[in-house]
Design an enzyme around this catalytic site. Structure first.
Site, PDB file in Angstrom:
ATOM      1  CE  LYS A  13      15.049 116.114 111.462  1.00  6.57           C
ATOM      2  NZ  LYS A  13      14.384 114.857 111.512  1.00  6.57           N
ATOM      3  NE  ARG A  88      18.616 114.724 116.782  1.00  7.46           N
ATOM      4  CZ  ARG A  88      18.587 114.816 115.516  1.00  7.46           C
ATOM      5  NH1 ARG A  88      19.020 115.726 115.058  1.00  7.46           N
ATOM      6  NH2 ARG A  88      18.187 113.781 114.919  1.00  7.46           N
ATOM      7  NE  ARG A 127      18.052 109.139 105.021  1.00  6.31           N
ATOM      8  CZ  ARG A 127      17.725 109.746 105.930  1.00  6.31           C
ATOM      9  NH1 ARG A 127      17.244 111.070 106.421  1.00  6.31           N
ATOM     10  NH2 ARG A 127      18.163 109.031 107.170  1.00  6.31           N
ATOM     11  NE  ARG A 160      20.764 102.305  99.131  1.00  2.00           N
ATOM     12  CZ  ARG A 160      19.443 102.395  98.999  1.00  2.00           C
ATOM     13  NH1 ARG A 160      18.599 102.797  99.806  1.00  2.00           N
ATOM     14  NH2 ARG A 160      19.142 102.501  97.614  1.00  2.00           N
ATOM     15  NE  ARG A 172      18.209 108.036 112.615  1.00  2.37           N
ATOM     16  CZ  ARG A 172      18.283 107.656 111.644  1.00  2.37           C
ATOM     17  NH1 ARG A 172      18.551 106.785 111.124  1.00  2.37           N
ATOM     18  NH2 ARG A 172      17.629 108.751 110.760  1.00  2.37           N
TER      19      ARG A 172
END
Ligand code: AP5
Ligand code: MG
Length: 216
Positions: A13, A88, A127, A160, A172
């Site tokens: 996203k 959400r 990531r 991070r 999550r």
């Protein structure tokens, strides 16, 4: 044009919203980024959100909707935005309907990034972002062109996220399955839901989204 990008953690996203911002001048509205900024600034909202986010749970609907509503009143979003990470929950989907109606803003597309959950842990744990300009990178999928140097601003500082560990990712994903995925059908009657294969490369996913926005 105003759109929602929806998909589980690591679906891409943020990556795609940022490309749309660069290529189309649309504004990325990431509630995750807004909350992380509040945590870093140690505001009242940030102090409430910090532990919840580190557990991989959802921050309360009231807090998140309040932040988003204020942001939608700013001038830059009036020409088009990408919602990244909101709504959400069913309550947030209903709150967004009311906010957009009240502010006279249409919703053009809800684009679901469809991904294989097994790939998400690798995407998330690899990531990192530039600490100065926020450009996103990945240990395997998007390394800086020059090792240790940001492609965009030349900074050598990277960071991070505190919630990017395998344990929190599981929580999550669980939140996504239970609370977020069920809101997609809410938009089906409007005929604005589109699905994109989020397992393709970043460029191919981007082309697919652009084609939708161009009405192809
Ligand atoms: P948030 O910041 O929204 O995180 P998230 O939904 O868990 O999603 P991510 O940011 O992890 O994933 P992404 O889809 O943006 O993936 P990305 O593009 O970075 O929310 C964080 C927390 O804030 C929540 O847990 C909650 O506590 C709170 N929160 C936020 N909004 C809320 C709300 N509305 N209500 C309540 N609480 C809220 O990509 C991931 C990696 O993969 C990157 O390294 C990227 O380079 C790589 N990558 C991307 N696309 C590809 C591709 N096609 N191929 C290969 N690699 C790819
Ligand atoms: Mg993101």
């Amino acid at each position: 044009m105003n759109i929602i990008l929806i998909g589980p953690p690591g679906a891409g996203k943020g990556t795609q919203a940022s490309k749309l911002e660069d290529e189309r001048g649309m504004i990325q509205l990431s509630t995750g980024d807004m909350l992380r900024a509040a945590v870093a600034a140690e505001t009242e909202v940030g102090l409430k959100a910090k532990a919840v986010m580190e557990r991989g749970e959802l921050v309360s609907d009231e807090i998140v909707t309040g932040i988003l509503s204020d942001r939608l009143d700013e001038d830059d979003v009036q020409d088009g935005f990408i919602l990244d990470g909101y709504p959400r929950t069913p309550a947030q989907a209903h709150a967004l309907d009311a906010l957009l109606a009240e502010k006279g803003m249409p919703l053009d597309y809800v684009i679901e990034l469809v991904v294989d959950e097994a790939a998400l842990v690798e995407r998330i744990t690899g990531r990192f972002t530039c600490a100065d300009c926020g450009e996103g990178f990945h240990d395997t999928f998007k390394r800086p062109k020059v090792e240790g140097v940001c492609d965009v601003c030349g900074s050598k500082n990277f960071k991070r996220r505190a919630d990017d560990n395998a344990e929190t990712v599981k929580q999550r994903l669980e939140e996504y399955r239970k609370k977020t995925a069920p809101i997609i059908p809410h938009y089906e009657p409007q005929g604005i839901v589109r699905r994109v294969d989020g397992m393709a490369s970043i460029e191919v996913v981007s082309d697919a989204i652009e084609a939708i926005l161009d009405g192809e």
